[in-house]
Motif scaffolding. Sequence first.
Motif, short mmCIF file in Angstrom:
data_model
loop_
_atom_site.label_atom_id
_atom_site.label_comp_id
_atom_site.label_asym_id
_atom_site.label_seq_id
_atom_site.Cartn_x
_atom_site.Cartn_y
_atom_site.Cartn_z
N PHE A 1 -1.38 4.46 7.58
CA PHE A 1 -2.50 3.98 6.79
C PHE A 1 -3.82 4.36 7.45
CE2 PHE A 1 0.60 0.52 5.42
CZ PHE A 1 0.80 1.08 4.17
N GLY A 2 -4.74 4.87 6.62
CA GLY A 2 -6.02 5.33 7.13
C GLY A 2 -6.03 6.79 7.52
N ARG B 1 0.84 -1.19 0.00
CA ARG B 1 0.00 0.00 0.00
C ARG B 1 0.88 1.24 0.00
NH1 ARG B 1 -3.07 -3.59 -0.66
NH2 ARG B 1 -5.12 -3.97 0.29
N ASN C 1 -13.26 5.51 8.95
CA ASN C 1 -12.69 4.34 8.29
C ASN C 1 -12.25 3.29 9.30
OD1 ASN C 1 -9.68 4.26 8.79
ND2 ASN C 1 -9.80 6.31 7.88
N ASP D 1 -5.90 3.09 2.77
CA ASP D 1 -6.42 2.24 3.84
C ASP D 1 -5.66 0.93 3.84
OD1 ASP D 1 -8.27 4.13 4.63
OD2 ASP D 1 -9.89 3.31 3.42
N TYR D 2 -5.82 0.16 4.91
CA TYR D 2 -5.06 -1.08 5.05
C TYR D 2 -5.90 -2.08 5.83
CZ TYR D 2 -1.11 -4.12 6.35
OH TYR D 2 -0.26 -5.19 6.53
N ASP D 3 -6.02 -3.31 5.31
CA ASP D 3 -6.89 -4.29 5.95
C ASP D 3 -6.12 -5.30 6.80
OD1 ASP D 3 -5.65 -5.67 3.93
OD2 ASP D 3 -7.50 -6.18 2.83
N THR E 1 -9.62 1.30 9.16
CA THR E 1 -8.17 1.16 9.33
C THR E 1 -7.72 1.84 10.62
OG1 THR E 1 -7.88 1.17 6.92
CG2 THR E 1 -5.93 1.56 8.27
N ARG F 1 -3.31 -3.90 12.89
CA ARG F 1 -3.09 -2.51 13.27
C ARG F 1 -2.60 -2.43 14.72
NH1 ARG F 1 -1.41 -0.72 9.93
NH2 ARG F 1 -1.79 1.48 10.32
#
Length: 314
Positions: A104-105, A56, A230, A111-113, A232, A116
């Motif tokens: 991220f986010g 990402r 979001n 964004d990142y899945d 993330t 975290r």
Amino acid sequence: MGKKKILKVIGVIGLCIVILIVAFLFVIKIWNHIAMASEKELLQNHPGISVEVDGRNMNIYVEGEGNHTIVFLSGWKVPSPIYDFKPLYSELSDEYRCVVIEKFGYGFSDDYDGDRDFDTLIRQDREALKKAGIEGPYVLCAHSLSGLEAELWAVKYPEEVEAIIGLDMNLAGSYDPEEAIENGKKQNKIDKIGAFFGINRFLMSISEFEGLSKEEIAQYIAVGCKNLGNDTAQREIEGVSKVFDEINNSSLPTVPTIQYVSGVNRDNELWVNAHQEIVNASQNGLLVQLECGHYVYRYESERIARDIKEFIGK
């Protein structure tokens, strides 16, 4: 007027209020939908450079040069750390290299899945800095939830951390982690509702943005409407208990530090004691209690910048 008539009038008034609220939300939602559709180009032409981390794009902004590198780590769910920290790093970039990481986010990063937890956040931030050619050691300047990241960073990689500037930052032991997780979940529900109806845009459109141009404000609002709510960023709060345990099972970092406590938290004994403990453990520590709100770098940017210059100068 009889009781029935009074109740009828109250009912009519109540119905009118409900209709007005629904109409307002409908107008705001349509306005937000149209605005977001027209802001794609605005979001693409953003400040900073993108580096690839875990497949990402993560955005990093660099301003200024100097013998010390100050890395800014934003509080939880700040829409755009680059613009949010501008009042402070603008006061410092004449003497230091100032770097703002947009995780991220956040901001203009993807964004990142994936995970975290705080170990992942640190790994990704370290990798992003390396890919951007920004070598340590770093002066970590952390606000709010990112204080846990700065504290863990100094515990795990002390050779990379020259000092910590705590902007009313969270510390392991400064509050109840389970309560924070529950409050975080509630806040995210509010943000999601705000995003769905476009209320976030309305609230930001009536806010004040110190030190930003009209173009920057428009970009800040656009990225805020994209990011608030979001998943993330939301998932970061879920790792609080784990990072508390990880830090508390280690010795406190001994790097030099300034810890600012806001007026919001200065009467919170648990919060102040935790900050005093990290100051006491430091080779060169200072605790400063302010009378402003939690976003201390917005309210006291000039004073904090002077303190940082004096602190680093020593």
